[in-house]
Design a protein around this motif. Structure first.
Motif, PDB file in Angstrom:
ATOM      1  N   LYS A 117     -28.383  38.938  -3.407  1.00  0.00           N
ATOM      2  CA  LYS A 117     -26.934  38.971  -3.222  1.00  0.00           C
ATOM      3  C   LYS A 117     -26.588  39.431  -1.808  1.00  0.00           C
ATOM      4  O   LYS A 117     -25.639  38.925  -1.200  1.00  0.00           O
ATOM      5  N   MET A 118     -27.345  40.352  -1.267  1.00  0.00           N
ATOM      6  CA  MET A 118     -27.100  40.821   0.092  1.00  0.00           C
ATOM      7  C   MET A 118     -27.271  39.676   1.095  1.00  0.00           C
ATOM      8  O   MET A 118     -26.474  39.523   2.033  1.00  0.00           O
TER       9      MET A 118
ATOM     10  N   TYR B 112     -32.460  29.525   5.217  1.00  0.00           N
ATOM     11  CA  TYR B 112     -31.999  30.203   3.994  1.00  0.00           C
ATOM     12  C   TYR B 112     -32.523  29.477   2.757  1.00  0.00           C
ATOM     13  O   TYR B 112     -31.841  29.381   1.742  1.00  0.00           O
ATOM     14  N   ARG B 113     -33.749  28.991   2.831  1.00  0.00           N
ATOM     15  CA  ARG B 113     -34.338  28.227   1.732  1.00  0.00           C
ATOM     16  C   ARG B 113     -34.307  29.021   0.415  1.00  0.00           C
ATOM     17  O   ARG B 113     -34.109  28.441  -0.667  1.00  0.00           O
ATOM     18  N   GLU B 114     -34.506  30.330   0.494  1.00  0.00           N
ATOM     19  CA  GLU B 114     -34.558  31.135  -0.721  1.00  0.00           C
ATOM     20  C   GLU B 114     -33.208  31.200  -1.443  1.00  0.00           C
ATOM     21  O   GLU B 114     -33.131  31.604  -2.607  1.00  0.00           O
TER      22      GLU B 114
ATOM     23  N   TYR C  99     -29.078  29.018  -5.499  1.00  0.00           N
ATOM     24  CA  TYR C  99     -27.796  29.671  -5.807  1.00  0.00           C
ATOM     25  C   TYR C  99     -26.600  28.885  -5.277  1.00  0.00           C
ATOM     26  O   TYR C  99     -25.486  29.398  -5.218  1.00  0.00           O
ATOM     27  N   VAL C 100     -26.852  27.628  -4.906  1.00  0.00           N
ATOM     28  CA  VAL C 100     -25.775  26.746  -4.445  1.00  0.00           C
ATOM     29  C   VAL C 100     -25.370  25.838  -5.601  1.00  0.00           C
ATOM     30  O   VAL C 100     -26.224  25.193  -6.218  1.00  0.00           O
TER      31      VAL C 100
END
Length: 449
Positions: free
Chosen positions: A216-217, A374-376, A380-381
């Motif tokens: 989340k950060m 930001y692959r990780e 979450y998209v």
């Protein structure tokens, strides 16, 4: 996507409410006479994927005799991801996930499959949509500056509206800006940099979350550099402007859906009058002298913000009529004449008009795409690529009562929609007509993520 859609899922055919009570296990509000019912009881369900809540209500026909379907109000990203920072506008896919939640819940409470199959996506219709547009900037400071510029324009154009129609909530980075104008989408603009502060309703505790804090950060480290524009449209708006798009199935066509998404954003620009080249500097003397005498008199008074203006000797000149003193036709002709010659709308006081600068940055953005850096965060998209994963999670986990299934303690309030902070602990239901809270056992072990 549509952040919090309200979808009506009509049954293939209506069912008498007494049969619905038996076969769908529905609960209805009894009439005062006791010989019928007045409506379905709203229930609060919990996504077992993230622990977030959503609302479901059985709906009757006008005669209050037959169940015609179920209304679902849900924040899809919160229920399948646990966060709504990155999303695409996918109305059809959102409605499909919402229907899956509804069907899984009905299955969990023992409704026969043949009755569940009466609920079809082709019979689903839109009651409301929140279309979310994400504008990306280079820094959080720039995002804040653009939000403030948007608020300044709102307060300039709509200075005459009560603050209840153009309120703001919070301060600094947490400030959210709103605007409600008749016949336009409702606007909410803010920066997504943290979870919404918990109001601790129903005994929920701060920090209830289904996402790893480190994830989340990272999400907020990216999303805080953007401005979220949420435009809510209603069933009435769609009926007036896009009547062919009231059916959920019509949103399956990308060309049709993209056209509506673009038109809604253009409505925002029209509401803010962004395509009008307003003047924000006073006329230079030689340009001012080219205007006819009546316009010069009115503008002199207008620039001064007064009804009377002074001549070069400092004496009060003849009174210049205010807009309120003119007839409707006179006002129209004067406003039209001045606007065409000067690019000034005299219905907006000069102290506000001079702040109406161009906002070239406020154009419809493309759906967010995260780079390989930001692959990780890709899982979450909310996008089409992740849809099979989301549907699988919903089918595997389903939904359960968020509170103890005591129908007397359930509320019919559809306005209490869940936010981004999910609930992973079942707690007492919201009191209805003075009934107090009940102690509910912890259901945290039901989460399946």
């Amino acid at each position: 996507m549509c952040d919090s859609p309200g979808i009506m899922y009509f049954l293939k055919k209506p069912m008498p409410y007494k049969k619905a009570e038996k076969f769908f296990k529905c609960n209805f509000w009894p009439s005062f006479s006791g010989d019928g019912v007045t409506g379905g009881r709203m229930i609060t369900l919990m996504s077992r994927v993230t622990g977030s809540e959503f609302k479901v209500a059985p709906c009757l026909d006008k005669a209050k005799e037959n169940l015609i379907g179920f209304f679902v109000s849900i924040n899809i990203p919160a229920c399948v991801i646990g966060n709504n920072a990155f999303l695409h506008i996918l109305v059809y896919e959102s409605a499909k996930i919402a229907m899956t939640f509804l069907k899984e819940y009905l299955k969990n409470i023992g409704v026969n499959e043949k009755y569940i199959e009466l609920i079809k996506l082709r019979n689903a219709f839109i009651k409301s949509l929140d279309l979310t547009y994400l504008l990306k900037f280079d820094s959080v400071e720039e995002a804040i500056a653009m939000r403030d510029e948007l608020e300044l324009r709102i307060n300039s154009i709509y200075h005459y509206l009560p603050t209840t129609d153009r309120p703001h909530i919070g301060e600094d980075i947490s400030r959210s800006v709103y605007l409600n104008v008749r016949n336009y989408p409702s606007l909410c603009a803010y920066i997504k940099w943290q979870d919404n502060p918990s109001k601790k309703k129903y005994g929920l505790y701060d920090g209830a979350d289904s996402l790893d804090p480190k994830v989340k950060m990272k999400i907020y480290s990216v999303s805080k550099c953007g401005l979220r524009i949420e435009l809510k449209i209603t069933e009435a708006y769609l009926k007036k402007n896009h009547s062919d798009m009231m059916s959920v199935m019509e949103w399956k066509d990308p060309k049709k859906s993209e056209k509506v998404i673009a038109d809604v954003f253009q409505k925002l620009r029209l509401m803010l009058r962004l395509d009008e080249d307003f003047r924000h500097n006073k006329h230079r003397s030689y340009d001012f002298a080219k205007l006819d005498e009546n316009v010069q008199k009115f503008l002199t008074s207008y620039y001064a913000g007064k009804e009377n203006c002074k001549n070069e000797e400092g004496d009060i000149s003849e009174k210049v009529p205010t807009l309120d003193e003119l007839t409707k036709s006179q006002r129209y002709e004067l406003k039209k004449k001045i606007y065409e010659k000067t690019r000034i709308d005299i219905s907006i006081p000069w102290k506000y008009h001079k702040r109406l600068k161009a906002m070239d940055w406020l154009v419809q953005p493309k759906p967010p795409v995260l780079s390989k850096k930001y692959r990780e965060l890709w899982p979450y998209v909310f996008n089409r690529r992740n849809m099979p994963m989301f549907l699988k999670k919903v089918k595997n986990a389903g939904a359960v009562w968020a509170y103890k299934p005591n129908v007397e303690s359930q509320t019919s309030d559809v306005s209490d929609l869940m936010g981004d902070e999910p609930c992973v602990e079942a707690v007492a239901a919201k009191p209805y007509r003075g009934i107090g809270s009940l102690k509910i056992p912890n259901l945290a072990n039901m989460a399946d993520d």
